[in-house]
Design an enzyme around this catalytic site. Structure first.
Site, short mmCIF file in Angstrom:
data_model
loop_
_atom_site.label_atom_id
_atom_site.label_comp_id
_atom_site.label_asym_id
_atom_site.label_seq_id
_atom_site.Cartn_x
_atom_site.Cartn_y
_atom_site.Cartn_z
N CYS A 128 62.66 -16.45 25.69
CA CYS A 128 63.07 -17.15 26.91
C CYS A 128 64.10 -16.33 27.66
O CYS A 128 65.28 -16.27 27.28
CB CYS A 128 63.66 -18.51 26.54
SG CYS A 128 62.61 -19.53 25.49
N PRO A 132 64.53 -20.13 36.87
CA PRO A 132 64.04 -20.46 38.22
C PRO A 132 64.57 -19.55 39.31
O PRO A 132 63.87 -19.25 40.27
CB PRO A 132 64.52 -21.91 38.40
CG PRO A 132 64.54 -22.47 37.01
CD PRO A 132 65.00 -21.34 36.14
N SER A 338 60.94 10.15 32.66
CA SER A 338 60.29 9.86 33.94
C SER A 338 59.77 8.43 34.00
O SER A 338 58.82 8.13 34.70
CB SER A 338 59.13 10.84 34.18
OG SER A 338 59.58 12.18 34.23
N ILE A 362 30.29 -6.36 42.23
CA ILE A 362 29.03 -5.84 41.71
C ILE A 362 28.09 -6.96 41.30
O ILE A 362 26.88 -6.90 41.52
CB ILE A 362 29.29 -4.86 40.53
CG1 ILE A 362 29.94 -3.57 41.06
CG2 ILE A 362 28.00 -4.55 39.78
CD1 ILE A 362 30.44 -2.64 39.97
N GLY A 364 28.12 -9.85 42.65
CA GLY A 364 27.82 -10.63 43.84
C GLY A 364 28.14 -12.11 43.65
O GLY A 364 29.17 -12.47 43.10
N GLY A 365 27.24 -12.96 44.11
CA GLY A 365 27.45 -14.40 43.99
C GLY A 365 27.63 -14.85 42.56
O GLY A 365 28.42 -15.77 42.27
N GLU A 388 56.73 -9.59 32.68
CA GLU A 388 57.45 -8.48 32.05
C GLU A 388 57.73 -7.36 33.03
O GLU A 388 57.62 -6.17 32.71
CB GLU A 388 56.70 -7.98 30.82
CG GLU A 388 56.67 -9.02 29.71
CD GLU A 388 56.37 -8.44 28.36
OE1 GLU A 388 57.02 -7.44 27.99
OE2 GLU A 388 55.48 -8.98 27.68
N THR A 390 57.44 -7.07 37.49
CA THR A 390 56.39 -6.95 38.49
C THR A 390 56.09 -5.48 38.79
O THR A 390 56.86 -4.59 38.44
CB THR A 390 56.82 -7.63 39.80
OG1 THR A 390 57.96 -6.92 40.33
CG2 THR A 390 57.17 -9.08 39.57
#
Length: 408
Positions: A128, A132, A338, A362, A364-365, A388, A390
């Site tokens: 934790c 917020p 680096s 690829i 598609g629908g 962890e 952005t």
């Protein structure tokens, strides 16, 4: 020191194949159900415990692999199966890393076994840190820990958010402010033992992706924990705070932040998770392109499709190489001069988002429906560029490391 190599040894190959089999035979068949239910897949976690995957011994073996490739190899295979279920299986590991990074040998031996339980009574743990108003901006953390010297207890108050396994965990590892004047250097990590009064679950989040993984707020109201639950111990904390205060006055060596130590150790592993999801989507798209015919031929015969698949595979392999390099460097003690750890997480996360989106295109629908898994994979992939650290924070870390400048 282990030499960097791209060749897995026989033991690593055996573990990889074992994990792949579990992902294919146990995780994948359950993926759609638990994504729809948006609940912790306790039966799958228990199956993982029964075969030894969900256990302290397994993660210790991978963590102490001298090549550094044990953890990323395991993460890739499990998340190839399904990201939501895999995160439920490995989410306890973040709390365990928090203890390993900051705790004493006694604390490690006492608390990490309680995070997992056993095959007959599985447990989970939660790390934790986010709040917020304090996600990437850890210096804005408000959860406080005040020492009660008379009772040798720490009193914790505050609200944590975006906690994997938050509220349902047997053991919570909580990052709190002990000296507000020191910003992020005034933080420490605490173990909150099972059934401690004052800790409760707040809002459980209904998420876009990784829906089989429990994510919730954790509310701390006058939570009292014994002095020995301060990770690293009070003497070590007092020494660290004294150095931070001295540095604040005169400048000097950088002082380690408890939460950042955990994230630094885990970022390449998150990159490996992203590689697993990307690889899974790529394989679905490749198989589909070979078997789906339009205008009298498989769609892979079209350059527009074939070139997309070529780019997808290239990015996946490049991401894996960055993850493996960072993991090997961390294990062998080579400094991230680096920001190689952040590089691996950044590139792999962005790759997962890109590759899963291309997979939908690829198909598609069909790719847009829940009849095919790439829709779920694309939703799952979105989290990698957020949790962890952005992608924007990774770029900031990399830029600061390369330039030596306080870029904002």
């Amino acid at each position: 020191m282990a030499e960097f190599t791209l060749d897995l040894n026989d033991d690593q190959k055996q573990v990889r194949d074992w994990l792949h089999g579990f992902a294919a035979e146990v995780i994948r068949p359950a993926a759609s159900e638990w994504d729809e239910r948006e609940e912790t897949p306790w039966p799958v976690i228990q199956e993982a415990a029964k075969v030894g995957i969900y256990s302290l011994d397994f993660y210790a073996q991978q963590f102490f692999d001298p090549t550094g490739l044990g953890i990323p190899m395991a993460m890739e295979e499990l998340f190839w199966g399904d990201a939501g279920i895999a995160l439920s299986i490995v989410g306890t590991g973040l709390a365990a890393v928090g203890v390993l990074a900051n705790g004493t040998e006694e604390q490690i031996g006492t608390w990490i076994p309680q995070m997992y339980g056993d095959a007959n009574d599985v447990k989970v743990a939660a790390f934790c840190s986010s709040e917020p108003d304090a996600g990437s901006d850890v210096a804005s953390m408000r959860t406080r820990a005040v020492y009660d010297a008379a009772k040798d207890e720490w009193v914790l108050n505050g609200t944590k958010t975006w906690a994997t396994n938050g509220g349902i965990a047997n053991v919570h590892v909580v990052v709190a402010v002990v000296d507000a004047d020191l910003g992020s250097k005034g933080h420490a990590s605490f173990i909150v033992p099972p059934a401690t009064p004052g800790l409760s679950q707040g809002q459980k989040f209904k998420k876009h992706g990784i829906r089989a993984s429990h994510t919730a707020e954790v509310v701390l109201e006058d939570v009292r924990v014994p002095g020995h639950c301060l990770l690293g111990g009070k003497e070590k904390l007092d020494e660290r705070l004294a150095r931070a205060r001295e540095r604040a006055k005169s400048g000097g060596e950088r002082v380690k932040n408890a939460a950042m130590a955990t994230f630094e150790a885990s970022r390449p592993a998150v990159g490996a998770m992203a590689v697993g999801t990307a690889r899974a989507a790529y394989e679905v798209a490749l198989d589909y392109a070979k078997t789906r015919s339009q205008f009298g031929r498989p769609i892979i015969d079209n350059q527009g499709i074939a070139f997309q698949l070529a780019d997808m595979r290239t990015r996946i392999d490049a991401a894996r190489l960055l993850v493996w390099r960072a993991s090997w460097m961390a294990t062998t003690g080579k400094p991230f001069t680096s920001a190689e750890g952040s590089m691996s997480k950044l590139y792999a996360s962005e790759t997962a988002k890109s590759v899963t989106a291309q997979a939908i295109q690829i198909l598609g629908g069909n790719g847009f429906t829940r009849e095919y898994p790439v829709e779920r994979m694309h939703r799952d992939a979105a989290i990698y560029t957020i949790f962890e650290g952005t992608s924007e924070i990774q770029r900031l870390v990399i830029a600061r490391t390369l330039s030596g400048m306080p870029i904002r």
